[in-house]
Design an enzyme around this catalytic site. Sequence first.
Site, PDB file in Angstrom:
ATOM      1  N   PRO A  16     -10.307   8.216  -8.280  1.00  0.00           N
ATOM      2  CA  PRO A  16     -10.633   7.947  -9.686  1.00  0.00           C
ATOM      3  C   PRO A  16      -9.514   8.509 -10.569  1.00  0.00           C
ATOM      4  CG  PRO A  16     -12.189   9.527  -8.699  1.00  0.00           C
ATOM      5  CD  PRO A  16     -11.250   9.123  -7.619  1.00  0.00           C
ATOM      6  N   GLY A  59       1.335   1.067  -7.138  1.00  0.00           N
ATOM      7  CA  GLY A  59       0.310   0.069  -6.846  1.00  0.00           C
ATOM      8  C   GLY A  59       0.194  -0.798  -8.087  1.00  0.00           C
ATOM      9  N   HIS A  60       0.734  -1.997  -8.033  1.00  0.00           N
ATOM     10  CA  HIS A  60       0.754  -2.879  -9.201  1.00  0.00           C
ATOM     11  C   HIS A  60      -0.213  -4.041  -8.977  1.00  0.00           C
ATOM     12  CE1 HIS A  60       5.048  -1.339 -10.332  1.00  0.00           C
ATOM     13  NE2 HIS A  60       4.133  -0.387 -10.295  1.00  0.00           N
ATOM     14  N   THR A  61      -1.215  -4.114  -9.835  1.00  0.00           N
ATOM     15  CA  THR A  61      -2.274  -5.105  -9.650  1.00  0.00           C
ATOM     16  C   THR A  61      -1.990  -6.348 -10.472  1.00  0.00           C
ATOM     17  OG1 THR A  61      -3.719  -3.182  -9.609  1.00  0.00           O
ATOM     18  CG2 THR A  61      -4.798  -5.335  -9.658  1.00  0.00           C
ATOM     19  N   GLN A  75       5.679   3.760 -11.584  1.00  0.00           N
ATOM     20  CA  GLN A  75       5.197   5.014 -12.164  1.00  0.00           C
ATOM     21  C   GLN A  75       5.347   4.980 -13.694  1.00  0.00           C
ATOM     22  OE1 GLN A  75       7.546   5.522  -9.181  1.00  0.00           O
ATOM     23  NE2 GLN A  75       5.642   5.022  -8.185  1.00  0.00           N
ATOM     24  N   ASP A 132       0.324   3.401 -13.980  1.00  0.00           N
ATOM     25  CA  ASP A 132      -0.867   2.543 -14.003  1.00  0.00           C
ATOM     26  C   ASP A 132      -1.172   1.979 -15.384  1.00  0.00           C
ATOM     27  OD1 ASP A 132      -1.162   3.154 -11.313  1.00  0.00           O
ATOM     28  OD2 ASP A 132      -2.461   4.870 -11.717  1.00  0.00           O
ATOM     29  N   GLU A 133      -0.141   1.741 -16.158  1.00  0.00           N
ATOM     30  CA  GLU A 133      -0.327   1.236 -17.520  1.00  0.00           C
ATOM     31  C   GLU A 133      -0.679  -0.248 -17.542  1.00  0.00           C
ATOM     32  OE1 GLU A 133       2.372   2.828 -16.455  1.00  0.00           O
ATOM     33  OE2 GLU A 133       2.731   4.615 -17.686  1.00  0.00           O
ATOM     34  N   LYS A 144       1.633  -2.396 -15.652  1.00  0.00           N
ATOM     35  CA  LYS A 144       2.983  -2.981 -15.536  1.00  0.00           C
ATOM     36  C   LYS A 144       2.958  -4.269 -14.711  1.00  0.00           C
ATOM     37  CE  LYS A 144       4.372   0.879 -13.699  1.00  0.00           C
ATOM     38  NZ  LYS A 144       3.197   1.742 -13.888  1.00  0.00           N
ATOM     39  N   ASP A 188      -9.594  -3.860 -24.159  1.00  0.00           N
ATOM     40  CA  ASP A 188     -11.032  -4.103 -23.960  1.00  0.00           C
ATOM     41  C   ASP A 188     -11.759  -2.882 -23.398  1.00  0.00           C
ATOM     42  OD1 ASP A 188      -9.227  -4.940 -21.773  1.00  0.00           O
ATOM     43  OD2 ASP A 188     -11.079  -5.217 -20.643  1.00  0.00           O
ATOM     44  N   THR A 201      -3.424   2.486  -5.291  1.00  0.00           N
ATOM     45  CA  THR A 201      -2.805   2.861  -4.019  1.00  0.00           C
ATOM     46  C   THR A 201      -3.728   3.745  -3.186  1.00  0.00           C
ATOM     47  OG1 THR A 201      -0.578   2.659  -4.910  1.00  0.00           O
ATOM     48  CG2 THR A 201      -0.806   4.065  -2.989  1.00  0.00           C
ATOM     49  N   THR A 202      -4.359   4.723  -3.829  1.00  0.00           N
ATOM     50  CA  THR A 202      -5.157   5.689  -3.069  1.00  0.00           C
ATOM     51  C   THR A 202      -6.656   5.569  -3.324  1.00  0.00           C
ATOM     52  OG1 THR A 202      -4.914   7.315  -4.821  1.00  0.00           O
ATOM     53  CG2 THR A 202      -3.272   7.384  -3.070  1.00  0.00           C
ATOM     54  N   GLY A 253      -7.587  -8.125 -20.882  1.00  0.00           N
ATOM     55  CA  GLY A 253      -8.237  -8.334 -19.586  1.00  0.00           C
ATOM     56  C   GLY A 253      -7.168  -8.475 -18.522  1.00  0.00           C
TER      57      GLY A 253
HETATM   58  P1  GDP Z   1       0.454  -0.635 -12.855  1.00  0.00           P
HETATM   59  O1  GDP Z   1       0.638   0.339 -11.760  1.00  0.00           O
HETATM   60  O2  GDP Z   1       1.096  -0.197 -14.122  1.00  0.00           O
HETATM   61  O3  GDP Z   1       0.870  -2.030 -12.473  1.00  0.00           O
HETATM   62  O4  GDP Z   1      -1.106  -0.694 -13.164  1.00  0.00           O
HETATM   63  P2  GDP Z   1      -2.292  -0.753 -12.073  1.00  0.00           P
HETATM   64  O5  GDP Z   1      -2.314  -2.109 -11.494  1.00  0.00           O
HETATM   65  O6  GDP Z   1      -2.202   0.383 -11.150  1.00  0.00           O
HETATM   66  O7  GDP Z   1      -3.539  -0.475 -12.990  1.00  0.00           O
HETATM   67  C1  GDP Z   1      -3.816  -1.255 -14.091  1.00  0.00           C
HETATM   68  C2  GDP Z   1      -5.220  -1.839 -13.931  1.00  0.00           C
HETATM   69  O8  GDP Z   1      -5.612  -2.413 -15.146  1.00  0.00           O
HETATM   70  C3  GDP Z   1      -5.288  -2.974 -12.913  1.00  0.00           C
HETATM   71  O9  GDP Z   1      -6.555  -2.939 -12.308  1.00  0.00           O
HETATM   72  C4  GDP Z   1      -5.127  -4.229 -13.763  1.00  0.00           C
HETATM   73  O10 GDP Z   1      -5.708  -5.366 -13.176  1.00  0.00           O
HETATM   74  C5  GDP Z   1      -5.887  -3.810 -14.969  1.00  0.00           C
HETATM   75  N1  GDP Z   1      -5.478  -4.428 -16.243  1.00  0.00           N
HETATM   76  C6  GDP Z   1      -4.247  -4.648 -16.748  1.00  0.00           C
HETATM   77  N2  GDP Z   1      -4.332  -5.051 -18.028  1.00  0.00           N
HETATM   78  C7  GDP Z   1      -5.647  -5.087 -18.320  1.00  0.00           C
HETATM   79  C8  GDP Z   1      -6.384  -5.379 -19.501  1.00  0.00           C
HETATM   80  O11 GDP Z   1      -5.844  -5.680 -20.556  1.00  0.00           O
HETATM   81  N3  GDP Z   1      -7.751  -5.268 -19.411  1.00  0.00           N
HETATM   82  C9  GDP Z   1      -8.398  -4.945 -18.261  1.00  0.00           C
HETATM   83  N4  GDP Z   1      -9.715  -4.902 -18.267  1.00  0.00           N
HETATM   84  N5  GDP Z   1      -7.733  -4.639 -17.145  1.00  0.00           N
HETATM   85  C10 GDP Z   1      -6.376  -4.702 -17.190  1.00  0.00           C
HETATM   86  P1  IMO Z   2       2.410   2.911 -10.482  1.00  0.00           P
HETATM   87  O1  IMO Z   2       3.745   2.249 -10.265  1.00  0.00           O
HETATM   88  C1  IMO Z   2       0.171   6.565 -11.082  1.00  0.00           C
HETATM   89  C2  IMO Z   2       1.604  10.153  -9.053  1.00  0.00           C
HETATM   90  C3  IMO Z   2       0.757  10.748  -7.951  1.00  0.00           C
HETATM   91  C4  IMO Z   2       1.099  12.211  -8.120  1.00  0.00           C
HETATM   92  C5  IMO Z   2       2.573  12.174  -8.489  1.00  0.00           C
HETATM   93  C6  IMO Z   2       3.516  12.393  -7.319  1.00  0.00           C
HETATM   94  O2  IMO Z   2       1.283   2.204  -9.825  1.00  0.00           O
HETATM   95  O3  IMO Z   2       2.186   3.199 -11.918  1.00  0.00           O
HETATM   96  P2  IMO Z   2       4.239  10.843  -5.310  1.00  0.00           P
HETATM   97  O4  IMO Z   2       3.428  10.232  -4.197  1.00  0.00           O
HETATM   98  O5  IMO Z   2       4.987   9.842  -6.117  1.00  0.00           O
HETATM   99  O6  IMO Z   2       5.130  11.949  -4.833  1.00  0.00           O
HETATM  100  O7  IMO Z   2       3.145  11.544  -6.258  1.00  0.00           O
HETATM  101  O8  IMO Z   2       2.816  10.894  -9.040  1.00  0.00           O
HETATM  102  N1  IMO Z   2       1.966   8.732  -8.880  1.00  0.00           N
HETATM  103  C7  IMO Z   2       1.432   7.738  -9.598  1.00  0.00           C
HETATM  104  N2  IMO Z   2       0.462   7.754 -10.522  1.00  0.00           N
HETATM  105  N3  IMO Z   2       0.797   5.426 -10.790  1.00  0.00           N
HETATM  106  C8  IMO Z   2       1.800   5.384  -9.896  1.00  0.00           C
HETATM  107  O9  IMO Z   2       2.545   4.293  -9.670  1.00  0.00           O
HETATM  108  C9  IMO Z   2       2.126   6.579  -9.207  1.00  0.00           C
HETATM  109  N4  IMO Z   2       3.031   6.899  -8.263  1.00  0.00           N
HETATM  110  C10 IMO Z   2       2.928   8.223  -8.082  1.00  0.00           C
HETATM  111  O10 IMO Z   2      -0.611  10.486  -8.152  1.00  0.00           O
HETATM  112  O11 IMO Z   2       0.411  12.740  -9.222  1.00  0.00           O
HETATM  113 MG    MG Z   3      -0.527   1.424 -10.392  1.00  0.00          MG
END
Ligand code: GDP
Ligand code: IMO
Ligand code: MG
Length: 434
Positions: free
Chosen positions: A314, A52-54, A235, A25-26, A28, A343, A310-311, A425
Amino acid sequence: MVFAPQGGAFCFMANTILIGAQWGDEGKGKIIDVLTEKADLVVRSQGGANAGHTVRVGAKEYILHLIPSGILRRNKVCLIGNGVVINPTSLVKELDGLRKKKVSVKGRLFISDKAHLVMPYHSELESCAERLKGKNKIGTTLRGIGPAYGDKIARTGLRVADLINEQRFESQLRERVRDANRLIKALGGKPISFKAVYSEYCSAARRLKPFVANTTGMLHEALEKDKEILFEGAQGTYLDIDQGTYPFVTSSNTTSGGACTGSGMPPNKVDHVMGVIKAYTTRVGSGPFPTEDDAIGDMLHNMGREFGATTGRPRRCGWFDAVATRQAAQVNGIDQLAVTNIDGLDKLSEIRVCTAYRLRGRTINYVPTVSEDIEQLKPVYETFPGWLTDTTQSKSWMDLPVNVRKYLNAISNLIGAKIVIASVGPARNQTIFR
Ligand code: GDP
Ligand code: IMO
Ligand code: MG
């Protein structure tokens, strides 16, 4: 290839593996979407619908689970590689979701016939396993990922190539459901109906068949034509089955090597590895998290941020961990960094960065192997002054408050890789190239 996305600063693309350098969730998805503008091909190579990539495009938000985030850029070709585990029903749902939002994937999405399938018995077995673990549960996404990779490694998996051959699929599925049900019953779970799964999966197969291809062959054609290829990691490094905080990890190689094995990309054709990091740290699910800090979590959650894509859970939050990230840079070969969510720290007067750990009276600068040891780590922090300024409108590196630049430069030095992207952002135009 060199490009200047917002005039001025240049960014070198070529073939790049983009990976998460923390616990997932960095950001990506956002960075992939931005970089795809200049790429030809975007490839997913591991993980499944646990990801879950947003991506924010204008007023619309997309959450991608299996389909590469590059799909949101018109005319870009996307591959789901052999290393991904695919739940066909989830994939069809995701295709329907894109169709509803008027994103056409025709002729530009391809699925490896070698990719393994996630089956309903995988999710059921996972629920049983998590329940039996009680308080020691991993806190998985319950998407069947672990058991699906387990079958792959045990050589009892079903693949996309099997799915699209109805006859073969029927006999293989019958056998697998029988075996899985024995286990499920022993674990107190709910047995799977062969008939129901067969019908559900055959209907998904009909939808997916036109997308099935030899994606490795396609990748090599693209390499021969000098196309620019972007690998979208899922991940993060500390969820890697080998390099992560085992057993609190996912079941694939999320580190850069996984992009090669999961797609057929030769390592010597990779030009760059870009690590994506948040300006702080988050983690979802159980497991050790040395810099966890509830106060930061409360602040971010109150801002409506850091809920799982994805889920919906928090996310746990904490300070930036330079020890773990430096180690991530080493194992992935990260030469470029994208820092997101800067931010998120706008309202803090002081910001901490973990620069070493104390473990049983000793100072260490690596992540220990055993999770009980990681639980015991006491972070050693360096404190930086905050900037107390809204950064979300910053358009260039020099636009950023001086304390942001100091903070980012310190992180870059601690990790040993240069920052090429700073994100302030979720939107495309909230991206600063350095
Ligand atoms: P991913 O799994 O690595 O693609 O990341 P996620 O989508 O699960 O979570 C990243 C969250 O941060 C998402 O809600 C994005 O829209 C949000 N996001 C990404 N970059 C930024 C940023 O620079 N600032 C803010 N406020 N949100 C961001
Ligand atoms: P993205 O690509 C954050 C975590 C789960 C759990 C562990 C094992 O969006 O960054 P799993 O269902 O893969 O067997 O769960 O890994 N996990 C993630 N955490 N971002 C993800 O993907 C994740 N995919 C799995 O929460 O701790
Ligand atoms: Mg994610």
